[in-house]
Design a protein around this motif. Structure first.
Motif, PDB file in Angstrom:
ATOM      1  N   PHE A 110      61.767  61.465  82.346  1.00 59.36           N
ATOM      2  CA  PHE A 110      62.196  59.914  82.435  1.00 59.36           C
ATOM      3  C   PHE A 110      61.768  58.713  82.046  1.00 59.36           C
ATOM      4  N   SER A 113      59.726  55.181  81.180  1.00 61.54           N
ATOM      5  CA  SER A 113      59.370  54.801  81.838  1.00 61.54           C
ATOM      6  C   SER A 113      58.713  53.093  81.837  1.00 61.54           C
ATOM      7  N   PHE A 152      69.264  50.420  80.386  1.00 59.55           N
ATOM      8  CA  PHE A 152      67.893  50.476  80.851  1.00 59.55           C
ATOM      9  C   PHE A 152      67.047  49.438  80.809  1.00 59.55           C
ATOM     10  N   SER A 155      58.961  49.551  84.895  1.00 58.68           N
ATOM     11  CA  SER A 155      59.890  48.788  86.021  1.00 58.68           C
ATOM     12  C   SER A 155      60.231  47.133  86.279  1.00 58.68           C
ATOM     13  N   ASN A 199      66.003  50.672  87.170  1.00 65.12           N
ATOM     14  CA  ASN A 199      65.686  52.183  87.306  1.00 65.12           C
ATOM     15  C   ASN A 199      66.923  53.462  87.860  1.00 65.12           C
ATOM     16  N   GLY A 200      68.100  52.623  88.476  1.00 65.74           N
ATOM     17  CA  GLY A 200      69.357  53.485  88.159  1.00 65.74           C
ATOM     18  C   GLY A 200      69.221  54.520  89.025  1.00 65.74           C
ATOM     19  N   ALA A 201      68.805  54.561  90.255  1.00 65.48           N
ATOM     20  CA  ALA A 201      68.486  55.316  91.514  1.00 65.48           C
ATOM     21  C   ALA A 201      70.163  55.725  92.194  1.00 65.48           C
ATOM     22  N   TYR A 216      69.078  58.399  88.219  1.00 65.99           N
ATOM     23  CA  TYR A 216      68.573  57.856  87.023  1.00 65.99           C
ATOM     24  C   TYR A 216      69.039  58.161  86.067  1.00 65.99           C
ATOM     25  N   ARG A 234      67.997  56.800  82.762  1.00 68.39           N
ATOM     26  CA  ARG A 234      66.871  56.645  81.831  1.00 68.39           C
ATOM     27  C   ARG A 234      66.590  58.995  81.706  1.00 68.39           C
ATOM     28  N   ARG A 235      67.561  59.458  82.163  1.00 69.69           N
ATOM     29  CA  ARG A 235      67.247  60.417  81.740  1.00 69.69           C
ATOM     30  C   ARG A 235      67.360  61.553  80.205  1.00 69.69           C
ATOM     31  N   GLY A 247      62.754  60.647  88.355  1.00 71.02           N
ATOM     32  CA  GLY A 247      63.105  59.245  88.466  1.00 71.02           C
ATOM     33  C   GLY A 247      62.133  58.668  88.629  1.00 71.02           C
ATOM     34  N   SER A 285      58.591  56.245  87.303  1.00 71.15           N
ATOM     35  CA  SER A 285      57.794  54.575  87.003  1.00 71.15           C
ATOM     36  C   SER A 285      55.968  55.024  86.259  1.00 71.15           C
TER      37      SER A 285
END
Length: 520
Positions: A177, A179, A207, A221, A228-230, A233, A236-237, A278, A280
């Motif tokens: 991911f 970060s 992102f 972050s 972050n996109g939880a 994610y 960012r993946r 996910g 940082s």
């Protein structure tokens, strides 16, 4: 729990609710687990209501629809799966299939009153409460943890308005991911308003969103524009076994950045990646450091011709939804000309409106590709916007290219409809409006009919290094507008995206989404 065919992975287990994503569903386990079977023996406690049916949800990632419809799954694909329950004095297992339940020796836990469950005296073989009497045998192999050594920077290319960095993740099954991004960039000569707009992976939702008006952008972050996109994610993946394009978009610069930049201009830029799901953390770093740098250009004075005011025109375009007035700027000047001022006036005897912002470019005022350059709030006309003199709401320098026909969006608050339909305004209500070019040419608004500019998207990235690059990096939006609000005073209009196609106040975005605002 569950034999899960590849390539999916189990993301979470929930109990209760009407769906896996319902607010009433209790998440008792969170993954991911890439290799079946999934075994979890101490989930978050969940109290089953008496005399009721309770749903148990297994949520698999990367699947938008049903497993049976999209991937051909059947009930048998999950045999044998077991769910365990602890009851006072009894241990229970429920099997998904009809196979015999494994034998076990229940543990005896007295009820709080210490009253035996039966009138007789049953004989129990004491077993520690937390001792499992069945031990499923894993048939798969453990999922390898990702490592930095399997990340590599494949290429750096320049698009019409983007820096594009191709990153390969050769880890077997685990994603990483992004970060942090520390991008070294500079403004091209003559474009002092050039700025970083956003960063995204493979044309997904950004992102990070700017703007960043200063050279060099270092975000993570902790930045307010970072997303972050939880829990997925996805923004960012970087998936395992794939090449992912990291894109940084710039706005308010030259028509084609490739005329001004080579990859070495971004030398020293570094991308950081987390090995955690996910995460940082900045576990891995890839730096642009092996590309030729540009030859320094000697700073020799260049002749800037005195602007000829007859080279510029300001025309009324049309009324747009959400209180937007569309003006059209035209230039036949031989060089780039900055816009240094605007005086916007309107008929204040009509229903009250408030000037909100001014923007140029893009297919409409609220599109991510539009460039807001003034953001004030004026209720009484005229509104004077000046780049010079320290105007705090003048955001960025912008301008018009030689031979360009440029959209200028004047946004008013006061209606979600058009000013003409909602409040009875006519084009002549804005007579007296002027635009200033290069501080010397103040050009008044004209009401001569003129074709509206046609928005042309920038060229899209076509990968050439890795045939298996996913996705195929073809922009998913297509600007094929049809005009629905064509004033009779404008013949042969080349239409923009029609406001009437969407509910009042809603606009299609160039990234495939639709933006709706509450008022103008």
């Amino acid at each position: 729990m569950g034999h899960i065919p590849q390539p999916d992975f189990l993301a979470s287990i929930g109990i209760g609710g009407e769906s896996a994503t319902s607010p009433a569903t209790v998440q008792v386990w969170e993954g991911p687990d890439y290799t079946p079977p999934t075994e979890t023996y101490n989930p978050t406690p969940y109290l089953l209501p008496s005399n009721s049916d309770v749903n148990i949800w297994w949520d698999f990632d990367h699947i938008a629809g049903r497993l049976d419809d999209e991937l051909g799954y059947t009930r048998e694909a999950f045999y044998p799966s077991l769910v365990a329950f602890n009851l006072p004095g009894i241990a229970c297992y429920v099997s998904l299939d009809d196979a015999p339940i494994p034998t076990f020796t229940p543990s005896f836990t007295p009820l709080p009153s210490n009253t035996p469950l039966l009138s007789g005296t049953p004989t129990f073989t004491p077993v520690p409460t937390n001792t499992r009497t069945i031990t499923p045998t894993k048939t798969g192999t453990e999922t390898p943890e990702p490592v930095c050594e399997y990340l590599m920077l494949e290429s750096v290319t320049i698009g019409a308005s983007t820096l594009e960095i191709a990153v390969r993740n050769d880890n077997i099954s685990a994603p990483v991911f992004i970060s942090r991004a520390d991008i070294h960039w500079h403004k091209p000569p003559g474009y002092g308003g050039f700025y970083a707009s956003n960063m995204r992976l493979d044309w997904r939702e950004p992102f990070w969103r700017g703007p960043d008006y200063t050279e060099n952008t270092d975000v993570s972050s902790s930045d307010p524009g970072w997303k972050n996109g939880a829990p997925a994610y996805d923004g960012r993946r970087l998936s395992a076994g794939q090449t992912t394009l990291v894109q940084m978009a710039f706005l308010n610069g030259p028509v084609d950045m490739r005329s001004y930049y080579i990859p070495g201009d971004f030398d020293g830029s570094t991308l950081y990646f987390s090995l955690q799901w996910g995460g940082s953390t900045q576990d891995c770093a890839l730096t642009i450091d092996s590309y030729p740098t540009p030859t320094p250009v000697s700073e020799t004075p260049t002749f800037t011709p005195q602007p000829v005011c007859s080279d510029y025109s300001v025309l009324f375009g049309r009324f747009e939804s959400n209180g937007v007035v569309h003006l059209v700027l035209e230039s036949t000047a031989p060089s780039y000309t900055p816009i240094t001022g605007a005086m916007i006036t309107w008929n204040d005897s009509k229903p009250s409106i408030l000037l909100d912002f001014l923007a140029v470019r893009g297919p409409h005022a609220f599109d991510p590709l539009a460039v807001p350059f003034w953001d004030g709030y004026v209720a009484v006309p005229p509104a004077n916007a000046l780049e010079t003199g320290g105007d705090p709401v003048w955001l960025v320098t912008t301008g018009i290219e030689p031979g360009e026909t440029l959209s200028l969006w004047v946004d008013f608050d006061g209606t979600a409809s058009t000013l003409s339909q909602g409040l009875g305004y006519v084009p002549e209500d804005f007579a007296g409006t002027t635009i200033t070019f290069s501080e010397t040419c103040t050009v008044p608004l004209s009401f001569d009919p003129s074709p509206l500019p046609t928005y042309t998207p920038s060229p899209t990235y076509t990968p050439s290094l890795t045939p298996t690059l996913t996705p195929t990096n073809t922009a998913t939006w297509t600007m094929t507008p049809t005009a629905t609000d064509t004033p009779t005073l404008i013949p042969s209009i080349t239409p923009l995206p029609p406001p009437g196609t969407y509910p009042p106040g809603c606009y299609p975005q160039s990234d495939g989404t639709v933006l709706c605002t509450s008022d103008g």
